[in-house]
Structures are given as structure tokens and as C-alpha cells.
Motif scaffolding. Structure first.
Motif, PDB file in Angstrom:
ATOM      1  N   THR A 147       0.841  -1.207   0.000  1.00 19.28           N
ATOM      2  CA  THR A 147       0.000   0.000   0.000  1.00 19.28           C
ATOM      3  C   THR A 147       0.873   1.252   0.000  1.00 19.28           C
ATOM      4  O   THR A 147       0.571   2.232  -0.699  1.00 19.28           O
ATOM      5  CB  THR A 147      -0.969  -0.022   1.200  1.00 19.28           C
ATOM      6  OG1 THR A 147      -1.843  -1.141   1.044  1.00 19.28           O
ATOM      7  CG2 THR A 147      -1.795   1.240   1.293  1.00 19.28           C
TER       8      THR A 147
ATOM      9  N   GLN B  83      -7.243   0.331  -1.113  1.00 22.33           N
ATOM     10  CA  GLN B  83      -7.489  -0.946  -0.420  1.00 22.33           C
ATOM     11  C   GLN B  83      -8.792  -0.876   0.367  1.00 22.33           C
ATOM     12  O   GLN B  83      -9.553  -1.830   0.394  1.00 22.33           O
ATOM     13  CB  GLN B  83      -6.314  -1.252   0.510  1.00 22.33           C
ATOM     14  CG  GLN B  83      -6.430  -2.600   1.180  1.00 22.33           C
ATOM     15  CD  GLN B  83      -5.136  -3.019   1.846  1.00 22.33           C
ATOM     16  OE1 GLN B  83      -4.114  -2.356   1.754  1.00 22.33           O
ATOM     17  NE2 GLN B  83      -5.173  -4.142   2.529  1.00 22.33           N
TER      18      GLN B  83
ATOM     19  N   ASP C 118      -5.469  -1.692  -5.310  1.00 22.87           N
ATOM     20  CA  ASP C 118      -4.780  -2.184  -4.114  1.00 22.87           C
ATOM     21  C   ASP C 118      -5.604  -3.293  -3.463  1.00 22.87           C
ATOM     22  O   ASP C 118      -6.674  -3.036  -2.914  1.00 22.87           O
ATOM     23  CB  ASP C 118      -4.575  -1.002  -3.153  1.00 22.87           C
ATOM     24  CG  ASP C 118      -3.551  -1.319  -2.070  1.00 22.87           C
ATOM     25  OD1 ASP C 118      -3.046  -2.458  -2.033  1.00 22.87           O
ATOM     26  OD2 ASP C 118      -3.258  -0.408  -1.256  1.00 22.87           O
ATOM     27  N   GLU C 119      -5.106  -4.516  -3.521  1.00 24.41           N
ATOM     28  CA  GLU C 119      -5.752  -5.713  -2.944  1.00 24.41           C
ATOM     29  C   GLU C 119      -7.237  -5.805  -3.307  1.00 24.41           C
ATOM     30  O   GLU C 119      -8.086  -5.922  -2.431  1.00 24.41           O
ATOM     31  CB  GLU C 119      -5.582  -5.723  -1.413  1.00 24.41           C
ATOM     32  CG  GLU C 119      -4.125  -5.712  -0.994  1.00 24.41           C
ATOM     33  CD  GLU C 119      -3.702  -6.951  -0.237  1.00 24.41           C
ATOM     34  OE1 GLU C 119      -4.390  -7.982  -0.308  1.00 24.41           O
ATOM     35  OE2 GLU C 119      -2.645  -6.871   0.421  1.00 24.41           O
TER      36      GLU C 119
HETATM   37 MG   LIG Z   1      -2.003  -2.940   1.862  1.00 18.39          MG
END
Ligand SMILES: [Mg+2]
Ligand SMILES: Nc1ncnc2c1ncn2[C@@H]1O[C@H](COP(=O)(O)OP(=O)(O)O)[C@@H](O)[C@H]1O
Length: 275
Positions: free
Chosen positions: A41, A81, A157-158
Motif C-alpha cells: 500500500t 485498499q 490495491d488488494e
Molecule cells: Mg495494503
């Protein structure tokens, strides 16, 4: 869109979250793979101009991220995220609000919203309130908002966290389809996310970049895997990373095993250097 990252360092107080990482990313899907706390991140927040690096540089399409952040922001779609949606808004209203914030002219908004809803297969759900969306639908809507404006670079992000296996596969297919000539940078701790769709991968662990290259190369770095069968009423197959067990045969390593080997080698080096 070509991205060059050179000697990137990010320090949070005395903690170094990114340590001298250098990397090149080209067109297509690129996966940033690493366990929780690796620095993924942090890396993505620097790439998307929300964090300033302690040292080093990131150049996106020839533009330095630190020197010209607003130029980068105009070329960029981002799915953080963690994000929230207003539960009482419909998908269409939510996208209209974000399109307005992105300065997409009023006359183009409806068409642009229809385009991104179609890309993520949510056209038929456009009028539904977000409170009734599943997590998979929310993630796809997250991707849709990042695509408003048709940017050449998407940073996600993820995006597969919290999705069930079916949703995860559907979501990966959406990302792979939209990648095309664009650059999509995706972070994950799940090897299968990378294996299926990425042309490049970087492995990050404890602030350090351990590997970068095509996913198939992850398994070529001296990875030996052995398979043996044992019969105890039912049959169990063991896959062993490293030394062969009695009666085992060497088999083709999987990408996941290459990833585990990289993580393990790093741990072994660390404990040797701290002795
Ligand atoms: Mg992360
Ligand atoms: N704002 C911050 N201040 C201090 N430490 C942070 C901050 N953000 C992240 N960290 C630390 O940096 C490390 C990397 O975090 P992060 O980039 O979120 O990793 P990942 O996304 O791979 O899980 C973690 O140990 C985390 O606790």
C-alpha cells in the motif's frame, strides 16, 4: 504507460516501509505480490501521488511523480485498499458524483458511466442502491469508478480481498480484459491473482523487493519441488520444497512454490546475518 521506479525509500519515523526498491513496469497487468505489512500500500500510495517518498524517484510516462503530481493524477485511476460507498445511492448516482469530481463534462457523463458499468458487467444493476450490493459487486463498482475518464494507468490495491472464489475469478477476468494496452498495477497476497493474468510480477517482503520479472521466472530461481505418495487407507500426495524425501520424484514447480521459496530464502538470509 511506462513506469520507472528507482531506489525508492519510504521512512515512517524510524521504520523503513520501503527499502531501496527499483523496478520497471510496462503495458498490461503487473502484480505486486507480498504478505501483509510488506509495503504494498505504501508503494501504491507513492505511485498515486498521495505519499511523498523519503528518497528515490518514480517516473510515470516520462513524468516525475513528485515534481508534477497533478499531471500524474489526470492520467490515473485508483482503487484504494479500503473505500466506502454511500449505501443509499444507486451505482449510477455514485458514478455520476465521482465523474463530476473528476471534472468529466456534464454532456459526456452519462455515456462514460454506461461505458464503465458495461466493462464491469453491472449495467443491469445501475439503478440498485449500493446497500444491496454484494462485496464482489462493490469491488467491480470500485473498478468502474477508477475507470471513469478512460485513464492509461489503473492502480488497484488488494482488490480481491473479501471476495468468494467465484467472484474473485470474475473480477480477475474483468481486470485482465480492461488491461489491454493500458497499464494495470494490482497488489495482492494471493498468488493465483497473479498467475492467471499478469505479464509481470514483483515480490515485496518486509520493505524489500525480492524479485521482479515474468511470473514463470519466479519458479526458475533454483526451485526444486518433489512429489511423493503415501498410502494409509487413503492416498496423500506431498509436495516438498527443497530436499527430496525417500521415494519422491522431482516435479514441475508451481508459481506459488517459487513465491514461497523467495520468501523463505529471504528469511534464511536475515537470520544468518543477524547471528
Ligand atoms: Mg495494503
Ligand atoms: N502512516 C504510517 N505510519 C507508520 N507506519 C506505517 C504507516 N503506514 C504503514 N505503516 C507500516 O508500514 C508497513 C507497510 O505497510 P503497508 O504499506 O500498508 O503494507 P501492505 O500494504 O503490504 O500490507 C507496515 O508495517 C505498516 O504498519
Amino acid at each position: 504507460m511506462d513506469i520507472q521506479i528507482r531506489h525508492l525509500v519510504k521512512q515512517y519515523g524510524s521504520y523503513r516501509a520501503l527499502d531501496d526498491s527499483s523496478l520497471s513496469i510496462g503495458a498490461g497487468m503487473f502484480g505486486l505480490l507480498g504478505p501483509n505489512g510488506a509495503g504494498k500500500t505504501t508503494f501504491m500510495r507513492i505511485l498515486t501521488t498521495q505519499l511523498v517518498p523519503t528518497s528515490g524517484e518514480v517516473v510515470v510516462g516520462g513524468v516525475d511523480v513528485e515534481r508534477e503530481p497533478s499531471a500524474i493524477r489526470q492520467q490515473l485511476g485508483y482503487l484504494p485498499q479500503e473505500f466506502g460507498f454511500y449505501q443509499s445511492l444507486s451505482a449510477f448516482a455514485m458514478l455520476d458524483y465521482i465523474a463530476a469530481m473528476k471534472n468529466i463534462p456534464c454532456a459526456q457523463r452519462a455515456q462514460e458511466i454506461e461505458r464503465v458499468l458495461h466493462e464491469v458487467n453491472l449495467t443491469s444493476e445501475a439503478k440498485r442502491k449500493l446497500g444491496g450490493y454484494s462485496s464482489g459487486m462493490k469491488q467491480r463498482l470500485g473498478i468502474a469508478q477508477s475507470m471513469l475518464g478512460n485513464h492509461q494507468l489503473l492502480v488497484v490495491d488488494e482488490p480481491t480481498v473479501g471476495l468468494d472464489p467465484e467472484e474473485r475469478i470474475r473480477f480477475r477476468n474483468v481486470l485482465a480484459r480492461i488491461a489491454g494496452q493500458r497499464t494495470v498495477v494490482l497488489s495482492t497476497h494471493i498468488v493465483a491473482d497473479i498467475e492467471a493474468s499478469c505479464s509481470g510480477v514483483a515480490v515485496l517482503r518486509r520493505s524489500k523487493l525480492l524479485f521482479s520479472g515474468p511470473p514463470a521466472k519466479l519458479v526458475q530461481a533454483g526451485c526444486s519441488v518433489f512429489s511423493s505418495m503415501t498410502q494409509h487407507g487413503s492416498t496423500a500426495t506431498l509436495r516438498v520444497l527443497g530436499e527430496p524425501a525417500l521415494g519422491s520424484v522431482e516435479v514441475e514447480p508451481a508459481i506459488e512454490e517459487g513465491y514461497l521459496l523467495h520468501l523463505r530464502t529471504q528469511t534464511a538470509r536475515r537470520s544468518a546475518s543477524s547471528d
